[in-house]
Design a protein around this motif. Structure first.
Motif, PDB file in Angstrom:
ATOM      1  N   GLY A  73       0.793  -1.218   0.000  1.00  0.00           N
ATOM      2  CA  GLY A  73       0.000   0.000   0.000  1.00  0.00           C
ATOM      3  C   GLY A  73       0.826   1.268   0.000  1.00  0.00           C
ATOM      4  O   GLY A  73       0.307   2.362  -0.230  1.00  0.00           O
ATOM      5  N   SER A  74       2.136   1.150   0.244  1.00  0.00           N
ATOM      6  CA  SER A  74       3.003   2.323   0.189  1.00  0.00           C
ATOM      7  C   SER A  74       3.313   2.743  -1.242  1.00  0.00           C
ATOM      8  O   SER A  74       3.915   3.786  -1.476  1.00  0.00           O
ATOM      9  CB  SER A  74       4.317   2.036   0.933  1.00  0.00           C
ATOM     10  OG  SER A  74       5.019   0.960   0.321  1.00  0.00           O
ATOM     11  N   GLY A  75       2.895   1.924  -2.208  1.00  0.00           N
ATOM     12  CA  GLY A  75       3.079   2.269  -3.614  1.00  0.00           C
ATOM     13  C   GLY A  75       3.642   1.103  -4.403  1.00  0.00           C
ATOM     14  O   GLY A  75       4.641   0.498  -4.018  1.00  0.00           O
ATOM     15  N   TYR A  76       2.983   0.757  -5.488  1.00  0.00           N
ATOM     16  CA  TYR A  76       3.470  -0.305  -6.373  1.00  0.00           C
ATOM     17  C   TYR A  76       3.308   0.145  -7.809  1.00  0.00           C
ATOM     18  O   TYR A  76       2.599   1.119  -8.110  1.00  0.00           O
ATOM     19  CB  TYR A  76       2.731  -1.624  -6.118  1.00  0.00           C
ATOM     20  CG  TYR A  76       1.218  -1.550  -6.226  1.00  0.00           C
ATOM     21  CD1 TYR A  76       0.569  -1.682  -7.454  1.00  0.00           C
ATOM     22  CD2 TYR A  76       0.428  -1.351  -5.102  1.00  0.00           C
ATOM     23  CE1 TYR A  76      -0.805  -1.610  -7.558  1.00  0.00           C
ATOM     24  CE2 TYR A  76      -0.947  -1.281  -5.185  1.00  0.00           C
ATOM     25  CZ  TYR A  76      -1.564  -1.410  -6.420  1.00  0.00           C
ATOM     26  OH  TYR A  76      -2.937  -1.334  -6.516  1.00  0.00           O
ATOM     27  N   ARG A  77       3.990  -0.554  -8.721  1.00  0.00           N
ATOM     28  CA  ARG A  77       4.028  -0.152 -10.122  1.00  0.00           C
ATOM     29  C   ARG A  77       3.425  -1.181 -11.070  1.00  0.00           C
ATOM     30  O   ARG A  77       2.910  -0.822 -12.121  1.00  0.00           O
ATOM     31  CB  ARG A  77       5.480   0.111 -10.532  1.00  0.00           C
ATOM     32  CG  ARG A  77       6.143   1.198  -9.694  1.00  0.00           C
ATOM     33  CD  ARG A  77       7.633   1.283  -9.951  1.00  0.00           C
ATOM     34  NE  ARG A  77       8.256   2.317  -9.133  1.00  0.00           N
ATOM     35  CZ  ARG A  77       9.561   2.571  -9.098  1.00  0.00           C
ATOM     36  NH1 ARG A  77      10.388   1.846  -9.848  1.00  0.00           N
ATOM     37  NH2 ARG A  77      10.038   3.529  -8.337  1.00  0.00           N
ATOM     38  N   ILE A  78       3.524  -2.468 -10.702  1.00  0.00           N
ATOM     39  CA  ILE A  78       3.088  -3.537 -11.602  1.00  0.00           C
ATOM     40  C   ILE A  78       2.401  -4.630 -10.788  1.00  0.00           C
ATOM     41  O   ILE A  78       2.842  -4.948  -9.675  1.00  0.00           O
ATOM     42  CB  ILE A  78       4.285  -4.139 -12.370  1.00  0.00           C
ATOM     43  CG1 ILE A  78       4.981  -3.060 -13.202  1.00  0.00           C
ATOM     44  CG2 ILE A  78       3.835  -5.294 -13.272  1.00  0.00           C
ATOM     45  CD1 ILE A  78       6.279  -3.529 -13.853  1.00  0.00           C
ATOM     46  N   VAL A  79       1.349  -5.192 -11.363  1.00  0.00           N
ATOM     47  CA  VAL A  79       0.658  -6.336 -10.760  1.00  0.00           C
ATOM     48  C   VAL A  79       0.493  -7.420 -11.808  1.00  0.00           C
ATOM     49  O   VAL A  79       0.107  -7.140 -12.953  1.00  0.00           O
ATOM     50  CB  VAL A  79      -0.729  -5.932 -10.211  1.00  0.00           C
ATOM     51  CG1 VAL A  79      -1.491  -7.167  -9.715  1.00  0.00           C
ATOM     52  CG2 VAL A  79      -0.606  -4.900  -9.106  1.00  0.00           C
ATOM     53  N   LEU A  80       0.800  -8.657 -11.431  1.00  0.00           N
ATOM     54  CA  LEU A  80       0.411  -9.838 -12.212  1.00  0.00           C
ATOM     55  C   LEU A  80      -0.605 -10.609 -11.389  1.00  0.00           C
ATOM     56  O   LEU A  80      -0.362 -10.892 -10.207  1.00  0.00           O
ATOM     57  CB  LEU A  80       1.605 -10.764 -12.471  1.00  0.00           C
ATOM     58  CG  LEU A  80       2.705 -10.344 -13.435  1.00  0.00           C
ATOM     59  CD1 LEU A  80       3.675 -11.509 -13.616  1.00  0.00           C
ATOM     60  CD2 LEU A  80       2.148  -9.919 -14.772  1.00  0.00           C
ATOM     61  N   GLY A  81      -1.742 -10.959 -11.994  1.00  0.00           N
ATOM     62  CA  GLY A  81      -2.754 -11.732 -11.303  1.00  0.00           C
ATOM     63  C   GLY A  81      -3.156 -12.956 -12.106  1.00  0.00           C
ATOM     64  O   GLY A  81      -3.053 -12.967 -13.342  1.00  0.00           O
ATOM     65  N   HIS A  82      -3.622 -13.998 -11.404  1.00  0.00           N
ATOM     66  CA  HIS A  82      -3.962 -15.247 -12.085  1.00  0.00           C
ATOM     67  C   HIS A  82      -5.007 -16.014 -11.286  1.00  0.00           C
ATOM     68  O   HIS A  82      -4.960 -16.062 -10.060  1.00  0.00           O
ATOM     69  CB  HIS A  82      -2.710 -16.114 -12.225  1.00  0.00           C
ATOM     70  CG  HIS A  82      -2.873 -17.312 -13.103  1.00  0.00           C
ATOM     71  ND1 HIS A  82      -3.320 -18.536 -12.626  1.00  0.00           N
ATOM     72  CD2 HIS A  82      -2.650 -17.492 -14.436  1.00  0.00           C
ATOM     73  CE1 HIS A  82      -3.355 -19.401 -13.620  1.00  0.00           C
ATOM     74  NE2 HIS A  82      -2.951 -18.802 -14.726  1.00  0.00           N
TER      75      HIS A  82
END
Length: 333
Positions: A73-82
């Motif tokens: 929650g402090s900050g992310y750039r990319i997500v992969l979900g499956h």
């Protein structure tokens, strides 16, 4: 049949809500397991995967780290979900996607796959993949990583593996190259994959197995989002490699190259239904919607046409740890 989804851009509560909802709605394509890889920066990623359907995954609190400012929650750039529908390998957290793909030392890439591969023993031997893996997807993804760790660039690695498996496999892949903060997307004709441009509303780029699933997830939290008509959707062409880059906070999406492949011999489709349009339907490509129709409406219309013509393309949804220890867990790579 499995489901793939993901995000590249500046994170926010809105993006976290949509990722969480996609865990639920994408389960229409697979209920055996659910997993997320959330990349914050090179060297820091969270991997959470469990052998449970998307609804239980969210209800049991496995997406809470997206909103925790001490975590992703402090900050992310990319997500992969499956969302997995198991075809090879036991239904366990270990066999759930995304897979961490070692490159040497503590460096990892990550990948997800929808489809079936075949010839996994020969694949592993050809590309020097060592170890025993139950899931064919992991062997194919590790083959790409193995070539990368040997010095080949990612497009070259993807092409070599694709050429090897294409005569036997059906696939849609998303491969996260962590050092470059880039996601690579490619597919065969039998497995759908779409990219969604939400940059006009400040929500980056997304990808999802079908636009219908993405639209459903978007609509489920529409009170927090903008009208879906402000988005643009693109159908990815078979055997074309696409790159989605973080770009320092200005994500971009572009086709990179056509991939060499061996054409698979497939059974002829059934004849068109009565009253359905006959003849071939043009293959997918980046396209602009016709005047007066939204991107999603255009894609769903094309899906209806392909389905009526007997093609298994996009189908609308009828109803609505550290890397070294899974969360099974969260943590750093």
């Amino acid at each position: 049949m499995c489901g793939i989804f993901g995000f590249i851009g500046m994170s926010s509560v809105r993006t976290s809500l949509l990722v969480e909802q996609l865990c639920i709605d994408d389960a229409v394509r697979g209920r055996d397991s659910t997993g997320l890889c959330v990349h914050q920066r090179p060297g820091l990623a969270w991997l959470v995967k469990h052998a449970k359907p998307g609804t239980a995954f969210v209800a049991d609190g496995h997406t809470a780290f997206l909103f925790d400012r001490q975590k992703a929650g402090s900050g992310y750039r990319i997500v992969l979900g499956h969302n997995r529908a198991a075809t090879s390998g036991a239904v366990t957290a270990r066999n759930a996607h995304p897979f961490p793909l070692p490159l040497g030392g503590r460096e990892h890439d990550f990948g997800v796959h929808n489809g079936t591969i075949g010839r996994t023993k020969e694949l592993a031997k050809t590309f020097g993949v060592k170890g025993s893996f139950e899931v064919d997807s992991e062997v194919a993804l590790r083959a790409v990583a193995k070539l990368r760790s040997g010095g080949l660039d990612t497009p070259g690695a993807v092409e070599r593996v694709t050429e090897f498996i294409s005569a036997d496999a059906d696939f849609a892949f998303a491969y996260l190259e962590t050092a470059a903060e880039t996601v690579w997307l490619w597919r065969s004709p039998d497995r759908p994959l779409a990219a969604i441009d939400a940059t006009a509303v400040g929500l980056g780029w997304w990808f999802c197995s079908t636009p219908a699933i993405f639209e459903r997830a978007w609509g489920s939290i529409r009170g927090f989002l903008f009208p879906v008509s402000k988005l643009k959707a693109y159908e990815l062409s078979p055997y074309r490699l696409y790159r989605v880059r973080w770009g320092g906070g200005s994500p971009s999406f572009e086709p990179v190259r056509e991939l060499r492949h061996n054409r698979r011999v497939r059974p002829a489709p059934p004849p068109p239904a009565t009253g359905a349009p006959a003849g071939p339907v043009r293959q997918g490509e980046l396209f602009a919607p016709p005047a007066g129709a939204s991107s999603f409406e255009a894609m769903k219309q094309r899906a209806r046409e392909r389905t009526a013509a007997g093609e298994n393309w996009y189908t609308s949804v009828a109803a609505r740890g550290p890397v070294r220890g899974l969360s099974t867990g969260c943590g750093r790579n």
